[in-house]
Scaffold this motif. Sequence first.
Motif, PDB file in Angstrom:
ATOM      1  N   VAL A   5      -2.257  -2.803  45.071  1.00  0.00           N
ATOM      2  CA  VAL A   5      -3.271  -3.264  45.900  1.00  0.00           C
ATOM      3  C   VAL A   5      -4.218  -4.618  45.543  1.00  0.00           C
ATOM      4  O   VAL A   5      -4.847  -4.432  44.225  1.00  0.00           O
ATOM      5  N   GLU A   6      -3.975  -5.588  46.131  1.00  0.00           N
ATOM      6  CA  GLU A   6      -5.232  -6.614  45.600  1.00  0.00           C
ATOM      7  C   GLU A   6      -6.200  -6.888  46.477  1.00  0.00           C
ATOM      8  O   GLU A   6      -6.476  -6.208  47.647  1.00  0.00           O
ATOM      9  N   SER A   7      -7.296  -7.295  45.780  1.00  0.00           N
ATOM     10  CA  SER A   7      -8.770  -7.534  46.679  1.00  0.00           C
ATOM     11  C   SER A   7      -9.171  -8.753  46.177  1.00  0.00           C
ATOM     12  O   SER A   7      -8.873  -8.967  44.948  1.00  0.00           O
ATOM     13  N   GLY A   8     -10.284  -9.392  46.723  1.00  0.00           N
ATOM     14  CA  GLY A   8     -11.078 -10.483  46.262  1.00  0.00           C
ATOM     15  C   GLY A   8     -10.778 -11.432  46.978  1.00  0.00           C
ATOM     16  O   GLY A   8     -11.552 -12.587  46.396  1.00  0.00           O
ATOM     17  N   LEU A  20      -9.965 -12.209  41.749  1.00  0.00           N
ATOM     18  CA  LEU A  20      -8.979 -11.470  42.223  1.00  0.00           C
ATOM     19  C   LEU A  20      -8.784 -10.139  41.505  1.00  0.00           C
ATOM     20  O   LEU A  20      -8.749 -10.467  40.155  1.00  0.00           O
ATOM     21  N   SER A  21      -8.471  -9.000  42.178  1.00  0.00           N
ATOM     22  CA  SER A  21      -8.398  -7.977  41.494  1.00  0.00           C
ATOM     23  C   SER A  21      -7.095  -7.178  41.887  1.00  0.00           C
ATOM     24  O   SER A  21      -6.804  -7.169  43.148  1.00  0.00           O
ATOM     25  N   CYS A  22      -6.060  -6.393  41.068  1.00  0.00           N
ATOM     26  CA  CYS A  22      -4.852  -5.767  41.575  1.00  0.00           C
ATOM     27  C   CYS A  22      -5.210  -4.481  40.826  1.00  0.00           C
ATOM     28  O   CYS A  22      -5.013  -4.572  39.713  1.00  0.00           O
ATOM     29  N   CYS A  95       0.055 -10.220  43.803  1.00  0.00           N
ATOM     30  CA  CYS A  95       0.040  -9.499  42.353  1.00  0.00           C
ATOM     31  C   CYS A  95       1.453  -8.932  42.013  1.00  0.00           C
ATOM     32  O   CYS A  95       2.087  -8.435  43.103  1.00  0.00           O
ATOM     33  N   THR A 115      -3.309 -11.216  49.156  1.00  0.00           N
ATOM     34  CA  THR A 115      -4.654 -11.662  49.638  1.00  0.00           C
ATOM     35  C   THR A 115      -4.698 -13.130  49.691  1.00  0.00           C
ATOM     36  O   THR A 115      -4.350 -13.867  48.825  1.00  0.00           O
TER      37      THR A 115
END
Length: 121
Positions: A5-8, A20-22, A95, A115
Motif C-alpha cells: 500500500v502506497e501513500s504520500g 512517498l511511503s509503501c 511500489c 499513487t
Amino acid sequence: QVQLVESGGGLVQPGGSLRLSCAASGSIFSINTMGWYRQAPGKERELVAAITSGGSTYYADSVKGRFTISRDNAKNMVFLQMNSLKPEDTAVYYCKANIKVSVLGGYDDYWGQGTQVTVSS
C-alpha cells in the motif's frame, strides 16, 4: 496474501517536495529488492529507484540528485523522498517488492495500487 500500500502522493508546485511511503503486509518471510516505478499518461512504466535488502541503491538518470530511496526492513517499508520536483515527474508512482512468503518458496514480485503525483503550478 501479500499487500503493498502506497501513500504520500498529491499535487505539488514545481521545485517542491513529496515523500512517498509503501508498506508491505501479510504473509512475508523475507523481502529482497524494493523499488519505485512510475507511469505517465501515454508512456511505459519505468523504474525510478530501487534498493536491495543490504541497502544498495539504483536511480534512473532523470532523478539522480533529486530523489532518495530508503527502506525500513523491520517495518517492511520503502520510501521515496522527492525533491526539486519537475512537471515531467508527474505520473502514477507504483511500489514493487520482491518477496518470499515461506522458507521453502522462491521470490515473487508484488505491486502496489499506485499513487498519483502531479507537479504543476
